[in-house]
Structure formats: structure tokens, C-alpha cells
Design a protein around this motif. Structure first.
Motif, mmCIF file in Angstrom:
data_model
loop_
_atom_site.group_PDB
_atom_site.id
_atom_site.type_symbol
_atom_site.label_atom_id
_atom_site.label_comp_id
_atom_site.label_asym_id
_atom_site.label_seq_id
_atom_site.Cartn_x
_atom_site.Cartn_y
_atom_site.Cartn_z
ATOM 1 N N ARG A 143 0.773 -1.211 0.120
ATOM 2 C CA ARG A 143 -0.014 -0.029 0.046
ATOM 3 C C ARG A 143 0.801 1.091 0.056
ATOM 4 O O ARG A 143 2.153 1.323 0.623
ATOM 5 C CB ARG A 143 -1.109 0.045 1.186
ATOM 6 C CG ARG A 143 -2.040 -1.019 1.177
ATOM 7 C CD ARG A 143 -2.715 -1.183 2.539
ATOM 8 N NE ARG A 143 -3.694 -2.110 2.767
ATOM 9 C CZ ARG A 143 -3.263 -3.374 2.506
ATOM 10 N NH1 ARG A 143 -1.966 -3.506 3.081
ATOM 11 N NH2 ARG A 143 -4.189 -4.367 2.770
ATOM 12 N N CYS A 144 0.333 2.474 -0.630
ATOM 13 C CA CYS A 144 0.994 3.508 -0.662
ATOM 14 C C CYS A 144 0.118 4.684 -0.580
ATOM 15 O O CYS A 144 -0.818 4.707 -1.513
ATOM 16 C CB CYS A 144 1.751 3.545 -2.033
ATOM 17 S SG CYS A 144 2.429 5.275 -2.339
ATOM 18 N N SER A 145 0.231 5.434 0.281
ATOM 19 C CA SER A 145 -0.454 6.882 0.637
ATOM 20 C C SER A 145 0.264 8.107 0.060
ATOM 21 O O SER A 145 1.067 8.301 0.736
ATOM 22 C CB SER A 145 -1.180 6.870 2.088
ATOM 23 O OG SER A 145 -1.957 5.829 2.272
ATOM 24 N N PRO A 146 0.030 8.439 -0.970
ATOM 25 C CA PRO A 146 0.789 9.871 -1.390
ATOM 26 C C PRO A 146 0.757 10.856 -0.402
ATOM 27 O O PRO A 146 -0.308 10.868 0.437
ATOM 28 C CB PRO A 146 0.230 10.072 -2.676
ATOM 29 C CG PRO A 146 -1.357 9.448 -2.810
ATOM 30 C CD PRO A 146 -1.179 8.286 -1.658
ATOM 31 N N MET A 147 1.555 11.801 -0.716
ATOM 32 C CA MET A 147 1.528 13.142 0.009
ATOM 33 C C MET A 147 0.098 13.820 -0.294
ATOM 34 O O MET A 147 -0.557 13.754 -1.207
ATOM 35 C CB MET A 147 2.621 13.928 -0.469
ATOM 36 C CG MET A 147 3.797 13.513 0.125
ATOM 37 S SD MET A 147 5.510 14.523 -0.275
ATOM 38 C CE MET A 147 5.071 15.969 0.782
ATOM 39 N N LYS A 148 -0.445 14.412 0.931
ATOM 40 C CA LYS A 148 -1.407 15.340 0.613
ATOM 41 C C LYS A 148 -1.507 16.177 -0.543
ATOM 42 O O LYS A 148 -0.569 16.979 -0.687
ATOM 43 C CB LYS A 148 -1.764 16.082 1.788
ATOM 44 C CG LYS A 148 -3.179 16.825 1.988
ATOM 45 C CD LYS A 148 -3.371 17.485 3.254
ATOM 46 C CE LYS A 148 -4.711 18.105 3.393
ATOM 47 N NZ LYS A 148 -5.006 18.699 4.654
ATOM 48 N N GLY A 149 -2.310 16.035 -1.281
ATOM 49 C CA GLY A 149 -2.472 16.765 -2.509
ATOM 50 C C GLY A 149 -1.647 16.401 -3.752
ATOM 51 O O GLY A 149 -1.708 17.090 -4.852
ATOM 52 N N HIS A 150 -1.128 15.150 -3.866
ATOM 53 C CA HIS A 150 -0.654 14.635 -4.782
ATOM 54 C C HIS A 150 -1.376 13.549 -5.245
ATOM 55 O O HIS A 150 -2.112 12.732 -4.811
ATOM 56 C CB HIS A 150 0.658 13.962 -4.334
ATOM 57 C CG HIS A 150 1.790 14.755 -4.226
ATOM 58 N ND1 HIS A 150 3.062 14.497 -3.993
ATOM 59 C CD2 HIS A 150 1.974 16.126 -3.820
ATOM 60 C CE1 HIS A 150 4.129 15.340 -3.372
ATOM 61 N NE2 HIS A 150 3.144 16.563 -3.339
ATOM 62 N N SER A 151 -1.716 13.645 -6.714
ATOM 63 C CA SER A 151 -2.765 12.743 -7.411
ATOM 64 C C SER A 151 -1.905 11.889 -8.416
ATOM 65 O O SER A 151 -2.625 11.118 -9.095
ATOM 66 C CB SER A 151 -3.683 13.504 -8.095
ATOM 67 O OG SER A 151 -3.028 14.326 -9.163
ATOM 68 N N HIS A 152 -0.592 11.986 -8.354
ATOM 69 C CA HIS A 152 0.318 11.119 -9.334
ATOM 70 C C HIS A 152 1.153 10.298 -8.490
ATOM 71 O O HIS A 152 1.826 10.584 -7.742
ATOM 72 C CB HIS A 152 1.077 12.029 -9.929
ATOM 73 C CG HIS A 152 0.644 12.922 -10.972
ATOM 74 N ND1 HIS A 152 0.550 12.844 -12.322
ATOM 75 C CD2 HIS A 152 -0.437 14.220 -10.574
ATOM 76 C CE1 HIS A 152 -0.469 13.942 -12.840
ATOM 77 N NE2 HIS A 152 -0.634 14.609 -11.929
ATOM 78 N N VAL A 153 1.094 8.991 -8.636
ATOM 79 C CA VAL A 153 2.002 7.971 -7.984
ATOM 80 C C VAL A 153 2.662 6.997 -8.789
ATOM 81 O O VAL A 153 2.264 6.690 -10.121
ATOM 82 C CB VAL A 153 0.722 7.020 -7.149
ATOM 83 C CG1 VAL A 153 1.341 5.748 -6.637
ATOM 84 C CG2 VAL A 153 0.276 7.874 -5.835
ATOM 85 N N TYR A 154 3.842 6.792 -8.422
ATOM 86 C CA TYR A 154 4.720 6.060 -9.508
ATOM 87 C C TYR A 154 5.333 4.918 -8.255
ATOM 88 O O TYR A 154 5.632 4.989 -7.195
ATOM 89 C CB TYR A 154 6.027 6.788 -9.652
ATOM 90 C CG TYR A 154 5.425 8.070 -10.137
ATOM 91 C CD1 TYR A 154 5.400 8.885 -9.376
ATOM 92 C CD2 TYR A 154 5.358 8.377 -11.440
ATOM 93 C CE1 TYR A 154 4.974 10.420 -9.534
ATOM 94 C CE2 TYR A 154 5.137 9.740 -11.832
ATOM 95 C CZ TYR A 154 4.938 10.502 -11.015
ATOM 96 O OH TYR A 154 4.384 11.982 -11.596
ATOM 97 N N TRP A 155 5.383 3.534 -8.902
ATOM 98 C CA TRP A 155 5.937 2.634 -8.014
ATOM 99 C C TRP A 155 7.318 2.020 -8.853
ATOM 100 O O TRP A 155 7.314 2.035 -10.046
ATOM 101 C CB TRP A 155 5.108 1.296 -7.955
ATOM 102 C CG TRP A 155 3.730 1.415 -7.254
ATOM 103 C CD1 TRP A 155 2.682 1.945 -7.849
ATOM 104 C CD2 TRP A 155 3.760 1.056 -5.940
ATOM 105 N NE1 TRP A 155 1.799 1.791 -6.411
ATOM 106 C CE2 TRP A 155 2.511 1.119 -5.359
ATOM 107 C CE3 TRP A 155 4.602 0.331 -5.084
ATOM 108 C CZ2 TRP A 155 2.098 0.882 -3.916
ATOM 109 C CZ3 TRP A 155 4.347 0.004 -3.719
ATOM 110 C CH2 TRP A 155 3.056 0.299 -3.181
ATOM 111 N N TYR A 156 8.178 1.854 -7.914
ATOM 112 C CA TYR A 156 9.714 1.457 -8.434
ATOM 113 C C TYR A 156 9.759 -0.004 -7.556
ATOM 114 O O TYR A 156 9.472 -0.116 -6.336
ATOM 115 C CB TYR A 156 10.740 2.198 -8.223
ATOM 116 C CG TYR A 156 10.643 3.495 -8.940
ATOM 117 C CD1 TYR A 156 9.858 4.612 -8.794
ATOM 118 C CD2 TYR A 156 11.482 3.716 -10.096
ATOM 119 C CE1 TYR A 156 9.528 5.944 -9.502
ATOM 120 C CE2 TYR A 156 11.452 4.918 -10.892
ATOM 121 C CZ TYR A 156 10.500 5.845 -10.545
ATOM 122 O OH TYR A 156 10.314 6.952 -11.470
#
Lengths: 112, 113
Positions: free
Chosen positions: B22-35
Motif C-alpha cells: 500500500r502507498c498513501s501519497p502526500m496530501k495534494g498529490h494525485s500522481h503515484v509511481y511504483w519502483y
């Protein structure tokens, strides 16, 4: 295709030395370059972000320079300390996109 | 403003089980990347998502791996029928826009036994 190379792969120095870590990339069409620090078994900490229009960025004892035309960046660490021991990663976006291409890093050990 | 939050930090799975990261992005961020960072290798891009959309999954293995970023809740990276070669550190990053600075989480270390 973007490729990122970091030299040296490993470095061991006595405390107090000034260090230069090198990063080279093959495609100069980048919009930024980031330097990260990774401690063993830990996540990534962003150290410095240089925009393509900038030549250098400084944060405390760290200074990063960028020469887009030659495809190179250097991370300069002044007066190294044992706490600086970590792996330092350089990353650039591929082809102006969001995909970061990472180098394999330089493993730094600073001896007390 | 909390950073990118990943959980669990460590995950152990037996071969054949499913792993959900699971990954919760920073507040206000709508772009997520997995590496993914395989042992002794550099980080490699896997997938890029915006809310409810997969934008680019070119780095993700074609089988057993899937990712989602629902309208509500964290982004999930799902690995079905895990094998030993899936053992790695999986990092999530987020950004407010596509071509801006990405902030990385602490990673999830998956061990398949």
C-alpha cells in the motif's frame, strides 16, 4: 534510451575529507536531476534537485552541479562525517517524462 | 504534511501467496509511481498511476502484477502467486503534477520464502 552511470561504485575515506561523487547520463534532454541518499534497508531521502535551467544547488555541506551539455553531474560533500555513510543515488527523468532512471549508486563509507 | 506512507514496511510471504503493498501519497498529490529495487540492483520504474487510471505500466511484469489507485484510499501494488524472484524493495513516489519533483516513501521490503 537514457542510461545513468555513477562513479565510483564504492568509496571509503577518513573523516574530514572533501568528496566528489560523479553521475553521467546519456540523454541531455532532462528537465531535472535528483540526488538521493539511501541508508541500508531504508528508503530514499532526496538531497538535492537541480532543474535543467540551473547549474548548481547547495544544501549545507552538499553541493550538486549540473552540466547538461556534457551529460554530467557531481555531488560535492564537504568535510565528510561518519554519518554521511550511505549509498548516494543519482536519477534523471527519461526523455522529459516522469520515469526516473536511477544509477546504481556510490556506496560511501566515512571512517571515524 | 506527512510524507509518502508505505505499509507494511516489511512483508514475508510464502511462494504462491499474494502480496499487497500500500502507498498513501502526500496530501495534494494525485500522481503515484511504483519502483522496484532488486538486490544489488538500481531502482527500476514499474508503473505510473493517477486517480482511477493507469497511465503507464510499461515497467511492470505482464503476469501476476497489478496496480490500482482508487478514487478513495491508497494505491495498491498487488503481486499474485509470489515467487522467490519477487523478493525486493518496492518504493512508491508521488508528485502533485506529472513532471515535477517526486517524493519517495520508505519502501516495502518483500521477502518470499
Amino acid at each position: 534510451k537514457q542510461e545513468v552511470t555513477q562513479i565510483p561504485a564504492a568509496l571509503s575515506v577518513p573523516e574530514g575529507e572533501n568528496l566528489v561523487l560523479n553521475c553521467s547520463f546519456t540523454d541531455s534532454a532532462i528537465y531535472n536531476l535528483q540526488w538521493f541518499r539511501q541508508d541500508p534497508g531504508k528508503g530514499l531521502t532526496s538531497l538535492l534537485l537541480i532543474q535543467s535551467s540551473q547549474r548548481e544547488q547547495t544544501s549545507g555541506r552538499l553541493n550538486a552541479s549540473l552540466d547538461k551539455s556534457s551529460g554530467r553531474s557531481t555531488l560535492y560533500i564537504a568535510a565528510s562525517q561518519p554519518g554521511d555513510s550511505a549509498t548516494y543515488l543519482c536519477a534523471v527523468p527519461e526523455g522529459g517524462t516522469y520515469k526516473y532512471i536511477f544509477g546504481t549508486g556510490t556506496r560511501l563509507k566515512v571512517l571515524a | 504534511n506527512a510524507g509518502v506512507m508505505q505499509n507494511p514496511r516489511h512483508l514475508v510471504r510464502r511462494r504462491g501467496q499474494e502480496a499487497r503493498l500500500r502507498c498513501s501519497p502526500m496530501k495534494g498529490h494525485s500522481h503515484v509511481y511504483w519502483y522496484r529495487q532488486l538486490p544489488e540492483e538500481g531502482l527500476k520504474f514499474m508503473v505510473y498511476l493517477q486517480k482511477e487510471n493507469i497511465i503507464d505500466e510499461s515497467g511492470m511484469p505482464k503476469e501476476r502484477f497489478s496496480a490500482e489507485f482508487p478514487k478513495e484510499g491508497p494505491s495498491i501494488l498487488r503481486i499474485q502467486q509470489v515467487v522467490r524472484g519477487d523478493s525486493a524493495a518496492y518504493f512508491c513516489a508521488s508528485s502533485p503534477e506529472a513532471n515535477t519533483e517526486a517524493f519517495f516513501g520508505q519502501g516495502t521490503r518483500l521477502t518470499v520464502v
